[in-house]
Design a protein around this motif. Sequence first.
Motif, mmCIF file in Angstrom:
data_model
loop_
_atom_site.group_PDB
_atom_site.id
_atom_site.type_symbol
_atom_site.label_atom_id
_atom_site.label_comp_id
_atom_site.label_asym_id
_atom_site.label_seq_id
_atom_site.Cartn_x
_atom_site.Cartn_y
_atom_site.Cartn_z
ATOM 1 N N PHE A 155 0.803 -1.233 0.000
ATOM 2 C CA PHE A 155 0.000 0.000 0.000
ATOM 3 C C PHE A 155 0.833 1.279 0.000
ATOM 4 C CE2 PHE A 155 -2.474 -3.319 2.076
ATOM 5 C CZ PHE A 155 -3.584 -3.323 1.249
ATOM 6 N N VAL A 156 2.137 1.088 0.200
ATOM 7 C CA VAL A 156 2.981 2.284 0.274
ATOM 8 C C VAL A 156 3.210 2.812 -1.138
ATOM 9 C CG1 VAL A 156 5.274 3.134 0.900
ATOM 10 C CG2 VAL A 156 4.069 1.518 2.382
ATOM 11 N N ALA A 168 -3.737 9.191 -5.005
ATOM 12 C CA ALA A 168 -4.956 8.648 -4.393
ATOM 13 C C ALA A 168 -4.662 7.354 -3.644
ATOM 14 C CB ALA A 168 -6.000 8.410 -5.472
ATOM 15 N N ALA A 169 -3.622 6.655 -4.089
ATOM 16 C CA ALA A 169 -3.309 5.366 -3.465
ATOM 17 C C ALA A 169 -2.774 5.542 -2.045
ATOM 18 C CB ALA A 169 -2.306 4.617 -4.321
ATOM 19 N N ALA A 170 -2.437 6.776 -1.673
ATOM 20 C CA ALA A 170 -1.937 7.004 -0.313
ATOM 21 C C ALA A 170 -3.075 7.151 0.684
ATOM 22 C CB ALA A 170 -1.068 8.235 -0.288
ATOM 23 N N PRO A 228 -0.717 3.948 5.305
ATOM 24 C CA PRO A 228 0.446 3.115 4.995
ATOM 25 C C PRO A 228 1.758 3.902 4.887
ATOM 26 C CG PRO A 228 -1.281 2.853 3.335
ATOM 27 C CD PRO A 228 -1.763 3.852 4.315
ATOM 28 N N ASN A 229 1.714 5.031 4.196
ATOM 29 C CA ASN A 229 2.970 5.766 4.022
ATOM 30 C C ASN A 229 3.545 6.232 5.351
ATOM 31 O OD1 ASN A 229 2.681 5.414 1.321
ATOM 32 N ND2 ASN A 229 3.106 7.552 0.801
ATOM 33 N N PHE A 261 7.527 -4.686 6.002
ATOM 34 C CA PHE A 261 6.665 -5.009 7.140
ATOM 35 C C PHE A 261 5.299 -5.512 6.708
ATOM 36 C CE2 PHE A 261 9.477 -2.022 9.356
ATOM 37 C CZ PHE A 261 9.728 -2.749 10.495
ATOM 38 N N GLU A 262 4.770 -6.404 7.538
ATOM 39 C CA GLU A 262 3.339 -6.714 7.457
ATOM 40 C C GLU A 262 2.715 -6.159 8.729
ATOM 41 O OE1 GLU A 262 3.239 -11.023 5.186
ATOM 42 O OE2 GLU A 262 3.214 -10.949 7.349
#
Length: 519
Positions: free
Chosen positions: A373-374, A381-383, A404-405, A421-422
């Motif tokens: 997601f980063v 928009a994905a942020a 996420p960021n 990371f998860e």
Amino acid sequence: MTSSAILPHPMKPIADLPVDADLAQALLSSMVEYGEQLHGRRLWLACSGGRDSLALAALCLQLYRQGKLPFLPQLLHVNHGLQADSDTWAMHVAHWAAVQQIPCRILRAQVNGHDEQAARQARYDVMRAQLNQDDVLLLAHHADDQAETVLMRLIQGAGVNGLSGMQPWRIQTQGAQRMALWRPWLMVKRGNISNYAQRLKLPYIDDPTNDAGDNVRSGLRLDIMPVLATYNSNVIDNIARSAQLLRDAQLIINAQAAEDLQQIEVASLQLSSAQRVLSIDKLQALPIYRQRQLLHHWLGQDEPLPPAKQLVDDVFMLSQRGDADHQTALFWQARKQSYTICRYRQQLYRLSSEWRKWLALPLTKQIQPLSDFVVADADSAAAQPVSVTLRRDNKLTWQAQMMPNALAELLDSDQDGDEKFEITFAPLGRQQRVQTALASRPQAGKKLYQTLGVPVWLRESLVVVSAVSVQQDKEWPLLLVSPFERWILGTSRSLIDTIDNTGVLDSVIRNSLSINNAF
Ligand SMILES: Nc1ncnc2c1ncn2[C@@H]1O[C@H](COP(=O)(O)OP(=O)(O)OP(=O)(O)O)[C@@H](O)[C@H]1O
């Protein structure tokens, strides 16, 4: 089956006959009192074809034709189909309305049962289905009906609310449907209506079951009222007036209780009708009579009927207890839902059974690979926040949102920049030890719940949010979340303390409850 009588007056138009001044005054002054509520609403008149409702229909018609009433209600007659003459009555009402040129609808009710209550319930159901949202239904209840209602409630031990009788204006809701009931004649005596009906030669239906003397109401009407009238000939007016005074008193009590409630409710723990919470310390700062009143008001929120006095007394006792017993739970089967009332520390909870069922739904572990997601461009928009559903049914959704960021930045700042990371969201295990800021050492189970102040019913609804390093096969618990609260976990502090950014966790992972459907 007893056969009914329809008074053998010919059906003549009544619009031009003389109006009864007292009855007109009662209707018009009530119209002024509720003018604001009436504004722009559609009006209906529930007409059984009996003397009272036919007289009210006649008066509305006369005043409308004289330009004194700005609306002409449509008549609604409900055919219960319970008596041999039911169909004849329906035709009779329809015919009268046609002669008078008043719009009229005949509705057919499905009555489950044979008593008056079942008929009334079916009648309101079918009328409500006919009405649009917020329409107004005129009813012809009068002072004699009101006096009977008050006496009935008195012998049942009612409080101020019950003794204030039927309300001249009442909003009735069933699910999302809402209508207003308007009773402008609650201070008008039956005798006045009879005189008017006779003067106009209204062809009303005389239902023999009204006076059958087989229930409490007709017993009070036939046996008790005449006796009371020998002590005071104004008994009907007087009881109706007492009801009116008590209604004003009730409105003052309601306003006081609503004000007290605002101070005493724990806003952060409120969840619509599912969970309502009171602060016992603040409750006890009030005088005892106001505490009882407040509990009565608090318990009865979201319900059409108030709680029994016994329940209010029991809840009051629960609030007074000085021991640490958190096991006591009181149960209330109310009309719409059932509730458990319990205490945890210095708070009283009213929990709906649906909410408790939701709290018992199992939680499953969720894994979100953070790197998926980063995005490089933080403005893209994905942020947007990524939502993780922790528990959901058709009523309620509990979600966590992570940024996420920001989260990746926070974690990576302490690690090697390439660390992947998860983020996991896992139910807290009974034996799982976690370190919170509230204890000097990691804790598990009961000790932990006590430290955090988590009540019994929330203990299956705790989720540990962790960062898992894929390369290092290592896990750092970051947060412990409940549907209402969150605690930063110790190892997360050791993970990110170096950059003194602990508080940022609050903004990069949030959790929220949202209601999908009314409880
Ligand atoms: N079958 C019905 N259809 C429509 N409205 C009704 C019907 N029965 C009662 N109502 C409404 O409910 C009010 C109170 O009901 P109640 O049983 O006291 O009336 P009733 O004695 O049968 O008739 P009325 O009040 O017209 O003499 C009535 O005044 C009327 O407005």
